[in-house]
Design an enzyme around this catalytic site. Sequence first.
Site, short mmCIF file in Angstrom:
data_model
loop_
_atom_site.label_atom_id
_atom_site.label_comp_id
_atom_site.label_asym_id
_atom_site.label_seq_id
_atom_site.Cartn_x
_atom_site.Cartn_y
_atom_site.Cartn_z
N HIS A 18 15.21 -84.21 5.24
CA HIS A 18 14.51 -82.93 5.51
C HIS A 18 13.11 -83.01 4.92
CE1 HIS A 18 14.65 -78.33 5.89
NE2 HIS A 18 13.40 -78.65 5.58
N HIS A 20 8.70 -82.11 5.59
CA HIS A 20 7.55 -81.57 6.33
C HIS A 20 6.37 -82.51 6.14
CE1 HIS A 20 9.62 -77.74 7.03
NE2 HIS A 20 10.17 -77.99 5.85
N LYS A 108 16.19 -78.24 15.28
CA LYS A 108 16.12 -77.37 14.11
C LYS A 108 16.16 -75.90 14.51
CE LYS A 108 15.41 -76.22 9.78
NZ LYS A 108 14.28 -76.44 8.89
N HIS A 146 18.21 -73.62 9.24
CA HIS A 146 17.62 -72.85 8.13
C HIS A 146 18.53 -71.63 7.97
CE1 HIS A 146 14.20 -71.44 5.55
NE2 HIS A 146 14.97 -70.37 5.64
N HIS A 184 18.73 -77.41 3.11
CA HIS A 184 18.32 -76.93 1.77
C HIS A 184 19.26 -75.85 1.25
CE1 HIS A 184 16.36 -74.20 4.52
NE2 HIS A 184 15.29 -74.93 4.67
N ASP A 257 12.86 -81.40 1.45
CA ASP A 257 12.13 -80.21 1.90
C ASP A 257 10.73 -80.19 1.31
OD1 ASP A 257 11.65 -77.92 3.34
OD2 ASP A 257 12.61 -76.58 1.92
C1 NCD Z 1 8.69 -74.94 4.52
C2 NCD Z 1 7.28 -75.19 5.04
O1 NCD Z 1 6.32 -74.93 4.30
O2 NCD Z 1 7.12 -75.68 6.16
N1 NCD Z 1 8.62 -74.13 3.34
C3 NCD Z 1 9.55 -74.04 2.37
O3 NCD Z 1 9.41 -73.22 1.46
N2 NCD Z 1 10.60 -74.83 2.35
C4 NCD Z 1 9.51 -74.33 5.59
C5 NCD Z 1 10.98 -74.34 5.28
O4 NCD Z 1 11.61 -75.38 5.26
O5 NCD Z 1 11.55 -73.26 5.06
ZN ZN Z 2 11.94 -77.25 5.23
#
Ligand code: NCD
Ligand code: ZN
Length: 355
Positions: A18, A20, A108, A146, A184, A257
């Site tokens: 996971h 970003h 997702k 999520h 998460h 995450d």
């Molecule tokens: C994530 C993001 O910034 O893209 N933020 C987070 O707090 N985890 C989005 C997400 O996974 O909820």
């Molecule tokens: Zn995330």
Amino acid sequence: MSEPTPQTLTIIRPDDWHLHLRDGAALESVIADTARQFQRAVVMPNLQPPVTTGEQALEYRERILDALLKAGLPAQSFTPLMTLYLTDNTPADEIRGAHATGVIHAVKLYPAGATTNSDAGVTDLLGRCTDALEAMQDIGMPLLVHGEVTDPEVDLFDREAVFIDRVMIPLRKRFPELKVVFEHLTTKEGVDYVSQAEGPIAATITAHHLLYNRNAIFQGGLRPHWYCLPVLKRELHRKALVEAATSGSPRFFLGTDSAPHARGRKEHACGCAGCYTALHAMELYATAFEKAGRLDKLEAFASLNGPAFYGLPVNTGTLTLEKRSFNIPEAVPLGDDELIPLAAGEELGWSVRRA
Ligand code: NCD
Ligand code: ZN
């Protein structure tokens, strides 16, 4: 009597299930951090606009591979596992086409409004998305969830627990063979559900939810770099997560995450959610597993359980952690801006050995 702590720990090269990575200059800044530690990562599709089609995911994949080369890393050092962003209108054929590419591995679910860049998310999963879900169940493509309700009447800290009853249970009753990853995970209720439910379900757990409870957000003042979604919870939940992650159960695996936001977007009157942990992910996880006295379970969590659930091969390389202090930098570059890593300025007891 407990065993003495080893000075090094070598495990099969881990994956991040996971992540970003963002896009453009931010992508170019962060990609190397992940590629240094992880062989593969499931790349979240919440760009602006979101990655809703197979074609967009293939284009995004090319940009990630270009960024990897620009960072001076060889193409074989890292494999992005692409995902699609589910909307109320995702056609079943889009899912089947994406799956057929062989490089798009999951879909997702963002409930509309649940988190960063989720405005195009799903408003009514079992009302609007049944064709897509049917196709995914059929071809064995995991749904990454999520798991928070967005109902403003529900307390922010209860949104995961309420999601289990309102969405997760009805979803899995209707699609019992659908592979689902509860992303998460942050609560004891979540751990209990994932541990006991029937059928193909698993969960990712972040390093920050293993290391911190919600006091961290308020320690000495309001600390925006500890704010993420789902938000950190009470100590009893953190303990349940540590127990799950270090249990050896194949249902729990690593997902950082890691979610980079420019410093000014965190230190803001309405700060963004997301903690940046890609820089020091394995150092953070090793710290959590050592505290639990379960370093021997780190390899299953980081390197074995994820591929088993996704039906992918286990990596062939290794990663070595050394019992040597790691000083978390105060800030790192993010394009022309800067990024504050989680626990910036603090020291950890483990360091990943540089290749
Ligand atoms: C994530 C993001 O910034 O893209 N933020 C987070 O707090 N985890 C989005 C997400 O996974 O909820
Ligand atoms: Zn995330």
